[in-house]
Design an enzyme around this catalytic site. Structure first.
Site, PDB file in Angstrom:
ATOM      1  CB  THR A 205      -0.790  -0.009   1.346  1.00  0.00           C
ATOM      2  OG1 THR A 205      -1.631  -1.150   1.382  1.00  0.00           O
ATOM      3  CG2 THR A 205      -1.605   1.238   1.581  1.00  0.00           C
ATOM      4  NE  ARG A 233      -8.682  -7.533   2.658  1.00  0.00           N
ATOM      5  CZ  ARG A 233      -7.616  -6.760   2.749  1.00  0.00           C
ATOM      6  NH1 ARG A 233      -7.376  -5.844   1.828  1.00  0.00           N
ATOM      7  NH2 ARG A 233      -6.776  -6.866   3.767  1.00  0.00           N
ATOM      8  CB  VAL A 234     -13.247  -3.093   2.466  1.00  0.00           C
ATOM      9  CG1 VAL A 234     -12.696  -1.745   2.892  1.00  0.00           C
ATOM     10  CG2 VAL A 234     -14.208  -2.926   1.290  1.00  0.00           C
ATOM     11  N   GLY A 235      -9.935  -3.556   3.005  1.00  0.00           N
ATOM     12  CA  GLY A 235      -8.892  -3.591   4.027  1.00  0.00           C
ATOM     13  C   GLY A 235      -8.983  -2.400   4.960  1.00  0.00           C
ATOM     14  CG  ASP A 236      -5.325  -1.360   6.880  1.00  0.00           C
ATOM     15  OD1 ASP A 236      -5.285  -1.839   5.723  1.00  0.00           O
ATOM     16  OD2 ASP A 236      -4.302  -1.013   7.505  1.00  0.00           O
ATOM     17  CB  THR A 256       1.640  -0.267   4.639  1.00  0.00           C
ATOM     18  OG1 THR A 256       2.891  -0.376   5.330  1.00  0.00           O
ATOM     19  CG2 THR A 256       1.530   1.120   4.029  1.00  0.00           C
TER      20      THR A 256
END
Ligand code: GLY
Length: 353
Positions: A205, A233-236, A256
């Site tokens: 990232t 899917r969604v990350g942080d 990251t």
């Protein structure tokens, strides 16, 4: 544990300066007295893939740009780079071979934020995130709605899957199971490169936080997320408080690495709060990593010594210009421009192998 850092300002000095800020906020306005604002040294801190981004951000804040515009212009270089497999154009796709991007921005002076998640076909999700902040009453748009919003604002829809990313994804698909119908081709010299990305799925990232010459802060985090993820899917990265957080009176932080570990801890909001209580940026990042490590309890995520197998990296700037970064595991670097020099530095770390 190690702490290479820019510990230029003491805890007492920083707490004194935040107390002075609070007193100034509480004090009645004094009429038309003009007080010259002190000129400070700007700082830009980013993940290790962000050396060109920190250089661009500092160039722009020196020209008077808003710190968020500077941060976005910096990460746009990486979003457009087909060779970065973790961000924007050229990022590794989801398990269906489609590139899905997440991004968030946060502007210190107005305490506003915007974000997009699972956005397909738009090379610069950070720019769309800024428009969510500026041109909607919302903070986060996802999937098809985010794409329709981007189209409404004139963004072209492009194929973001480069040939290199497609080949890596196809090899992942052909080698992931012995009980499906996909077969890899015979070994070729190209295989070594492809296999590198299959051993450890990238969660790279870019995060970039900026402190400008007036002491104002902004941050941006943008990513293609976990390689070969389940679609949707969604990350942080696009979650305010997890992938990034800014309190213009205190500092900024970003992340990251394994998004799921960060999401369960809202790490960046906590890091900024720890700095507000007097910790240095590096101490705050390390303390947050300790909490994440302690709260990780699923056996599949732990090594034989009970340490998290995954990596997670935090980056932070305090309003007084002090900065630092820390990773779960030794060996990570970060990019920083401290107003005089743009360089890669070693992260502090919690564990080493
Ligand atoms: N930190 C990036 C992600 O997990 O999506």
């Amino acid at each position: 544990m190690s702490q290479p850092d820019s510990e230029a300002v003491s805890r007492r000095e920083f707490l004194g300066s935040t107390a002075a800020t609070a007193a100034a906020l509480a004090a009645p306005a004094r009429g038309a007295e003009a007080v010259a604002e002190p000129q400070r040294r700007p700082v830009a801190i980013a993940s290790a893939n962000g050396l060109r981004a920190t250089a661009r951000a500092i160039e722009l804040v020196r020209q008077g740009a808003d710190p968020l515009d500077a941060a976005i212009a910096g990460v746009n270089i990486i979003e457009a780079d087909p060779n970065d497999l973790t961000v924007g154009y050229g990022g590794l796709p989801n398990e269906d071979g489609v590139v899905e991007l997440d991004a968030a921005v946060m502007h210190g002076p107005t305490h506003r934020a915007g974000a997009v998640a699972a956005l397909q076909g738009v090379k610069h999700p950070s720019r769309v995130a800024k428009l969510v902040m500026e041109r909607t009453d919302h903070l986060l748009l996802v999937g098809e709605g985010a794409q329709r919003f981007a189209i409404a604002h004139g963004f072209p829809i492009e194929n973001l899957l480069t040939e290199r990313a497609r080949k890596i994804w196809l090899r992942w698909k052909e080698t992931r199971s012995d009980i499906d119908d996909w077969l890899p081709p015979p070994e070729s010299p190209e295989d070594a490169e492809l296999r590198r990305y299959l051993r450890e799925r990238p969660t790279g990232t870019i995060h970039l936080s900026v402190l400008d010459l007036h002491g104002d802060l902004a941050a941006c985090t943008t990513t293609s997320g976990l390689a070969f993820k389940i679609p949707g899917r969604v990350g942080d990265s696009p979650i305010i408080g997890a992938g990034l957080y800014v309190d213009n009176d205190v500092g900024a932080a970003g992340s990251t690495g394994r998004g799921e570990a960060n999401l369960a801890n809202c790490s960046c909001a906590v890091i900024v709060e720890l700095m507000a209580r007097g910790m240095s940026p590096t101490e705050a990042c390390l303390e947050m990593l300790r909490r994440v490590a302690k709260r990780t309890r699923e056996a599949r995520l732990l090594d034989k010594q009970g340490r998290p197998k995954f990596n997670l990296v935090f980056y932070a700037i305090r309003k007084d210009g002090q900065y630092g970064a820390a990773s779960m595991w030794r060996g990570r670097r970060y990019a920083v421009h401290d107003g005089t020099r743009n360089q890669l530095k070693d992260c502090a770390f919690l564990f080493e192998r």
